[in-house]
Structures are given as C-alpha cells and as structure tokens.
Design an enzyme around this catalytic site. Sequence first.
Site, PDB file in Angstrom:
ATOM      1  N   MET A  28      50.756  35.961  44.632  1.00 14.36           N
ATOM      2  CA  MET A  28      51.522  37.192  44.474  1.00 14.36           C
ATOM      3  C   MET A  28      50.594  38.347  44.078  1.00 14.36           C
ATOM      4  O   MET A  28      51.036  39.352  43.510  1.00 14.36           O
ATOM      5  CB  MET A  28      52.637  37.005  43.444  1.00 14.36           C
ATOM      6  N   GLU A  33      40.322  34.808  38.207  1.00 17.18           N
ATOM      7  CA  GLU A  33      39.390  33.728  38.495  1.00 17.18           C
ATOM      8  C   GLU A  33      40.099  32.464  38.980  1.00 17.18           C
ATOM      9  O   GLU A  33      39.557  31.711  39.794  1.00 17.18           O
ATOM     10  CB  GLU A  33      38.543  33.422  37.259  1.00 17.18           C
ATOM     11  N   GLY A  34      41.321  32.224  38.498  1.00 18.38           N
ATOM     12  CA  GLY A  34      42.068  31.056  38.960  1.00 18.38           C
ATOM     13  C   GLY A  34      42.325  31.109  40.457  1.00 18.38           C
ATOM     14  O   GLY A  34      42.111  30.115  41.173  1.00 18.38           O
ATOM     15  N   HIS A  35      42.764  32.273  40.940  1.00 12.96           N
ATOM     16  CA  HIS A  35      42.976  32.427  42.376  1.00 12.96           C
ATOM     17  C   HIS A  35      41.663  32.277  43.143  1.00 12.96           C
ATOM     18  O   HIS A  35      41.618  31.651  44.215  1.00 12.96           O
ATOM     19  CB  HIS A  35      43.563  33.810  42.682  1.00 12.96           C
ATOM     20  N   GLN A  59      62.087  34.860  43.373  1.00 12.96           N
ATOM     21  CA  GLN A  59      61.759  33.881  42.335  1.00 12.96           C
ATOM     22  C   GLN A  59      61.604  34.507  40.952  1.00 12.96           C
ATOM     23  O   GLN A  59      61.123  33.874  40.028  1.00 12.96           O
ATOM     24  CB  GLN A  59      60.513  33.080  42.714  1.00 12.96           C
ATOM     25  N   GLY A 147      47.333  25.825  42.191  1.00 13.83           N
ATOM     26  CA  GLY A 147      46.758  25.506  40.888  1.00 13.83           C
ATOM     27  C   GLY A 147      47.648  24.572  40.091  1.00 13.83           C
ATOM     28  O   GLY A 147      48.882  24.648  40.164  1.00 13.83           O
ATOM     29  N   GLN A 153      55.919  23.615  40.382  1.00 15.26           N
ATOM     30  CA  GLN A 153      55.936  24.238  41.703  1.00 15.26           C
ATOM     31  C   GLN A 153      55.254  23.347  42.727  1.00 15.26           C
ATOM     32  O   GLN A 153      55.732  23.205  43.862  1.00 15.26           O
ATOM     33  CB  GLN A 153      55.253  25.597  41.642  1.00 15.26           C
ATOM     34  N   SER A 185      46.352  33.601  34.014  1.00 14.03           N
ATOM     35  CA  SER A 185      47.597  34.047  34.627  1.00 14.03           C
ATOM     36  C   SER A 185      47.535  35.555  34.778  1.00 14.03           C
ATOM     37  O   SER A 185      46.939  36.253  33.947  1.00 14.03           O
ATOM     38  CB  SER A 185      48.802  33.662  33.756  1.00 14.03           C
TER      39      SER A 185
END
Length: 293
Positions: A28, A33-35, A59, A147, A153, A185
Amino acid sequence: MRIVRTVTELRAALEPHRSGGIGFVPTMGALHEGHLSLLRAAAVENPTVVLSIFVNPTQFGEAADLDAYPRTEEADVELAASAGAHVVFAPSAAEMYPAGFATTISVGGAVTATLEGAVRGRSHFDGVATVVATLLLAVQPDRAYFGAKDAQQVVVVRRMVTDLRIPVAIVTCPTSREADGLARSSRNARLSAEERQLAAIVPRSLRAAQDAFASGIRDAHRLTALVREGLAEAGLDDEYVEIVDADTLDPLTDVTRPALLALAVRVGTVRLIDNVVLDPAVDDRTAVERSGA
C-alpha cells in the site's frame, strides 16, 4: 523501471517477460526497509519484479485510518527501483474497482474469525482477499512475497490461493525489525518520540514469552499473561494477545505444535500488530535475536 496505471498496460508490459519468471510484491506504498527486503528477495528468485502500490479502502475499518495512511508515491518509486523492481503498478481506485464492481471473495473458518478478524470484523479480510486476488490475476506472477508480520494475512492468502487454484507460489519472508526489535510498519512514522519508546515494549514483551517458552512453559494462558504483563507495565492495553495454531489459526491451550503468538496494541492513536512463532521443535529465539528483538 516502468510505472503503469492500468491492468491493460500492466499485462502488455509483462507479456515479454513471462517465460523468465515474475515475482510480485503487493504493497500500500509508504515503503520502508521491510518492503525493500521483500523486493530484494523477489529479485533473487525472479528475473522480473513487480511492485504494486494501492491503498485499498476496503480493508480499512476506520475512515480516519484510511485518511491518515501516508501516500508517498514519488519516494516509493525511487526506493523500489533501488531494491530491484522493474515495474510499478500504481492503479487508481476506479481501476481496481470499476463501475459495477460487485464481487467479493470471502474466506471462512478460523483463519478469518480469530485475531484481526475478531477485532476488525470479517469484512476486513474480505477486502484483503478480494484485492489480493484481483492483483494476482492482473499480474499473474510466478511468486508473490509477503512479510511474516502480517501472518494472518499470509494464512488467508494461502487458503484463498489453494481453494481457487490460483497458480502462484506464496513466499513468506521474515519480519523486518528496527534495532530495538519493533516490527517495521508504515504506521510507525506516526508515533511521537515518546510513543516510539513505548512501542519498543511490544517486541520485549514477546521476547519474554519466547524466553519462557524456551524454558519449557507450554501453557498458552501463562505465555500470553507474560506478554500482557509487559504491556500493562508500560500502560499499554492490548486489543488481543493470542496463541493459535500456525497453520489453521485455531486457538491453542497448550503449545504442542508450531504456534503463532500474536498481538495487537494501540500506542497513542497508532495501532500496532506483531507476532512470533513458538515451535516445540525449534528454538525461534535465535531468529528474533538476529533481527534485533
């Protein structure tokens, strides 16, 4: 790198690359860094990598949360290119939900009734399943990357893909964490400096339960109580702290098989979720230690 806005453009852009393998990372936006770790994982396994940026309105249970969600497309595109993306699919709401759109994908059972489903309602995962299915059918990737922070999810998407026989491999990558263990996040940016310090209690509380589990405690109530105690000491009230089967998400009273210890908590106005795996056959603490918790 190419930016496309419509499904027609997307399919035309990807058609020459289908024989080589396509990896897909749905997001989204508001990339962190996670993405980027998901994009890098996809780039290792696929010659062509697609990133989607779409803030899915179906959502979000609260209009204020949808409105507050950051939109940073220009910066996201630069970051995506640096991490190995070849195509960015950034559709409008009208492209994803055209006039007359009347189809909803609904996954039933414990996988949507517990945890986030119990708090946010079944419609939340109806929104997730519908938009992910729509994206998968638009991209038609060989692999899609998610992730582990959003563990429920992932379970829902796996169930949907299996049931509908969508030909894609769902790849789960480890939760990306800050130096103090907080799960990365897009919502973390909304924490004040004081709230950011409080948020670090979340991974520390999970770690306390992991330590207890490693010492031999298998009673789910005792383990969740340790987490709640840690949160309460910091003045944080949880929305839920639960231990469920890692595959079915059925609630557990004793951890005798791989389980998910998951929680949701509000720090100020920001809602955070996190989880760790408790597996009697594997000491999961080492994985979390490597990630900084």
